[in-house]
Design a protein around this motif. Structure first.
Motif: not given
Length: 488
Positions: A324-325, A327-328, A331-332, A386, A389, A392, A405
């Motif tokens: 999940r992290t 993937q976040q 996306g970030a 984390r 995340l 913003s 990433r």
RNA sequence: GGCGGCAUAGCCAAGCGGCUAAGGCGGAGGUCUGCAAAACCUCUAUUCCCCAGUUCGAAUCUGGGUGCCGCCUCCA
């Protein structure tokens, strides 16, 4: 980046500095399967592990040649084919194909060469002839046996003494054998079995000779790494050494012997003959391939690994969080190199964390392929990342996330293959238990509940949530709305 | 009988002579939330199966036990 690599060599029973035969190049031969049935997790473990070995060595700057055989001529294949009234080679072809497909799904890169026994009969016969000429083997009643007595180093891999082996031997006495421990290089054909012509009459190769003949053919007389399961140490690999070194007159046949621990089910070895196996296909119905890799790599490769249901579920939570992290993160921010991120104003502290992760990862892997410690380095990076995340991030933080990433992509996705961008728990995942109607009904109920919540009628909202919970449907109220899924 | 391997917190699991014994799960507390869930933060083994020994120093080395697993027959 070519770190000093140390690995545990079964032959010396010590960790040794890895020095390939030719600088910058690594040759690997891994014992493959006898394709007469579906692949199970006990086959998946070495496949995944050696896949990681290969990818890591490549990342460490080596050019890797990877060979894995198919033993497509074998007693069990013949027996199974007879049961089904099939041609043995056809049966083997079918199951080797399904093996490859299963491993593809697990993200295992295909080997450079997949030699098959049936396609190397000539090489095998030539090698057997050579062994007879050298006095290491003898023909007897249409078969050929290797004379263990002729090879003084016999037992060096498994650390067995020849006299002890004889004492404990459970081998049936074959009338053609001169000595108990001698093993077949060539088996005289029995009626109805597939057979090839040879100087000793029609027959087929014995079990051990093929790996010697094919590894020598593709990798040369003294290659770098030979892998396989711990259960192959004796007699298979011991015999390979004897045949190969007797034939080439060169030692060592293999520079580093790597053996993976076995997979157990209920503390018992998983194996086809015991019937207590779980096939790869069954596992992949319930688990993501990247998770199966994670479960394998969570253990050191030489340790035994229990493949039980409950343990998998608890392991899965960790894997889900990791993904999940990731993937976040994906996306970030776009992936970025550390230097690039630094120019974009990423905080130095985070960049250090990224670099430290890379260093720890490589150090762990270079130390006898310690995949468990390598995974830990990824979790450590996540802990740094984390907190960012949730907020913003500004441009600098965003650049740092991009660097994180990139390193996760390289290590976690690229080398280990435990990270995925596939959807993990899409809202409304029915888990195969539902159809369109149920989905729509739940959506409707959730909608009504949301209206109740908006009206601050929490008693009613909670009653709906509780009732759904009892039906196995879990609700999560998020800032962007309510999400539901079936309970695991 | 012979040969290997393993024994680390409630569970999984690294560690291979010396920084505070990794990491994950679980648990406890907190932030957030109408309450939950999820997410995030903090904490969670003065101690490494037992007994001797080597060493200034051992979970790590040596010797002796105990218990599991594997191989010695096909097996990844």
């Amino acid at each position: 980046m070519q770190p000093e690599i140390y690995l545990y060599n079964t032959l010396t029973r010590r960790k040794e500095r890895f020095e390939p035969r030719r600088p910058g190049e690594v040759s690997i031969y891994v014992c493959g399967v006898t394709p007469y049935d579906d692949a199970h997790i006990g086959h998946a473990r070495p496949a995944v592990f050696f896949d990681v070995v290969r990818k890591f060595l490549r990342a460490a700057g080596y050019r890797v040649t990877f060979v894995q055989n198919f033993t497509d001529v074998d007693d069990k294949i013949i027996a199974r084919a007879r049961e089904r009234g099939m041609d043995p080679l056809e049966l083997a072809r079918r199951y080797s194909q399904s093996y490859l497909e299963d491993m593809d799904r697990l993200g295992v890169e295909r080997a450079d060469i997949y030699p098959r026994v049936s396609e190397h009969i000539d090489d095998i016969i030539r090698m057997i002839q050579g062994l007879i000429e050298k006095g290491a083997a003898y023909a007897s009643e249409g078969s050929v046996f290797f004379s263990v007595e002729s090879f003084p180093g016999y037992g060096k891999l498994s650390n067995q003494r020849v006299d002890e082996l004889v004492a404990g031997a459970r081998v049936e006495v074959d009338p053609g054998k001169r000595a108990h421990l001698d093993f077949a290089l060539w088996k005289a054909a029995k009626p109805g079995e597939p057979a090839w012509d040879s100087p000793w009459g029609p027959g087929r190769p014995g079990w051990h000779i093929e790996c010697s003949a094919m590894s020598l053919k593709y990798l040369g007389n003294s290659f770098d790494i030979h892998g396989g399961g711990l259960d192959l140490v004796f007699p298979h690999h011991e015999n390979e050494i004897a045949q190969s070194e007797a034939y080439t007159g060169e030692a060592p046949f293999v520079r580093y012997w790597l053996h993976n621990g076995l997979v157990t089910l209920g503390d018992e070895k998983m194996s086809k003959s015991l019937g207590n196996f779980v096939t790869v296909q069954e596992v992949l119905k319930e688990h993501h391939p990247a998770f199966v890799r994670y479960a394998v790599l969570q253990h050191h490769y030489r340790s035994p690994m229990e493949f039980g249901g409950e343990q998998l579920e608890t392991m899965k939570r960790g894997w889900l969080r990791l993904n999940r992290t990731y993937q976040q993160l994906a996306g970030a921010a776009p992936a970025a190199g550390v230097d690039e991120a630094r120019k974009a104003g990423a905080p130095e502290e985070l960049l250090h964390a990224v670099q430290r992760t890379r260093e720890r990862f490589f150090a762990a892997m270079a130390d006898d392929f310690n995949t468990a410690a390598a995974l830990a380095s990824l979790f450590e990076l996540l802990r740094e990342v984390r907190p960012l995340l949730g907020q913003s991030p500004d441009d600098g933080a965003k650049a740092a996330l991009g660097a994180a990433r990139a390193v996760l992509e390289e290590l976690g996705a690229g080398i280990l293959g435990v990270l995925t961008l596939d959807p993990l728990d899409p809202a409304g995942d029915t888990g195969g238990r539902s159809d369109e109607l149920v989905r729509e009904l739940v959506n409707l109920i959730v909608e009504i509940r949301s209206e109740a919540r908006a009206a601050r009628d929490f008693a009613r909202a909670d009653r709906i949530r509780d009732a759904l919970q009892r039906l196995g449907i879990v609700l999560e109220d998020r800032p962007d709305g309510t999400r539901w899924s079936f309970k695991e």
